[in-house]
Write a protein that holds these residues in place. Structure first.
Motif, short mmCIF file in Angstrom:
data_model
loop_
_atom_site.label_atom_id
_atom_site.label_comp_id
_atom_site.label_asym_id
_atom_site.label_seq_id
_atom_site.Cartn_x
_atom_site.Cartn_y
_atom_site.Cartn_z
N GLY A 24 1.57 2.61 -3.23
CA GLY A 24 1.86 2.77 -4.64
C GLY A 24 3.29 3.17 -4.88
O GLY A 24 4.14 3.05 -4.03
N THR B 262 0.85 -1.18 0.00
CA THR B 262 0.00 0.00 0.00
C THR B 262 0.88 1.23 0.00
O THR B 262 1.85 1.32 0.72
N ASP C 20 2.96 -7.83 -8.38
CA ASP C 20 2.80 -6.67 -9.26
C ASP C 20 2.12 -5.57 -8.47
O ASP C 20 1.82 -5.73 -7.29
N ALA C 21 1.86 -4.46 -9.13
CA ALA C 21 1.31 -3.29 -8.44
C ALA C 21 -0.04 -3.55 -7.80
O ALA C 21 -0.37 -2.93 -6.79
N ASP C 22 -0.83 -4.44 -8.35
CA ASP C 22 -2.18 -4.66 -7.83
C ASP C 22 -2.36 -6.03 -7.19
O ASP C 22 -3.46 -6.37 -6.76
N GLY C 23 -1.30 -6.83 -7.13
CA GLY C 23 -1.43 -8.20 -6.67
C GLY C 23 -1.19 -8.37 -5.18
O GLY C 23 -1.12 -7.41 -4.41
N GLU C 24 -1.06 -9.62 -4.81
CA GLU C 24 -0.84 -10.02 -3.42
C GLU C 24 0.46 -9.42 -2.90
O GLU C 24 1.45 -9.33 -3.62
#
Length: 176
Positions: free
Chosen positions: A5, A3, A49-53
């Motif tokens: 980014g 969290t 990746d940016a949106d993964g686990e």
């Protein structure tokens, strides 16, 4: 990615390239100038990746092996689990970095600062940091974009809003 980014809250340290042995250790290709520094951190994050686990790893153990880092994280106890993590990225919370020394600067702190040359030429805003061997600052202003090697010798001064660069003649024209 953890969290926060890519806003600078986390620093990319490396990428898992393959398992090491049968006990779940990971071989990491470092993305830092001083890979041995990874050995001092005990809390890191793995993210696909940016949106993964995201996996928070505490009590991490690391050692240098040639140009790679061997990393042992709790919960990764066998080769099968280590193979699942190949390609994942290793991150560090920026707040876990030691303070920069008097002649040092963390490159992530240069993001979104105005860049100008020592002779006063405004180049634009530092928008990205490109890795892959030699790290480069991506400076943009309108249609103009410059790639400047991120080396201490080129950074003359840094303040809250601006970075002053002392660049060799021809570098900007060559990297435009």
């Amino acid at each position: 990615m953890p969290t926060g980014g890519r806003s600078g809250a986390f620093i990319l340290l490396g990428t898992v390239v393959r398992p090491h042995g049968i006990r779940g250790e990971l071989k990491i290709r470092p993305h830092t100038e001083q890979p041995a520094n990874l050995c001092r951190y005990r809390r890191m994050y793995l993210a696909a990746d940016a949106d993964g686990e995201v996996i928070e790893c505490t009590d991490v153990r690391a050692r240098v092996s040639g140009r790679l880092i061997i990393l042992k994280v709790p919960g990764c106890t066998d080769r099968n689990r280590a193979e699942q993590l190949v390609g994942w990225h290793l991150w560090l919370a920026a707040s876990d970095l030691p303070p920069a020394g008097p002649d040092e600067v963390y490159l992530h702190t240069l993001m979104n600062k105005r860049a100008r040359t020592v002779d006063g030429r405004v180049l634009g805003t530092i928008r990205e940091l490109l890795g892959g061997g030699q790290e480069r600052l991506v400076i943009r202003e309108g249609e103009n974009e410059y790639l400047v090697p991120a080396v201490r010798a080129f950074i003359a001064a840094v303040d809250d809003d601006e970075v002053v660069l002392d660049l060799p003649p021809g570098l900007l024209e060559m990297n435009r």
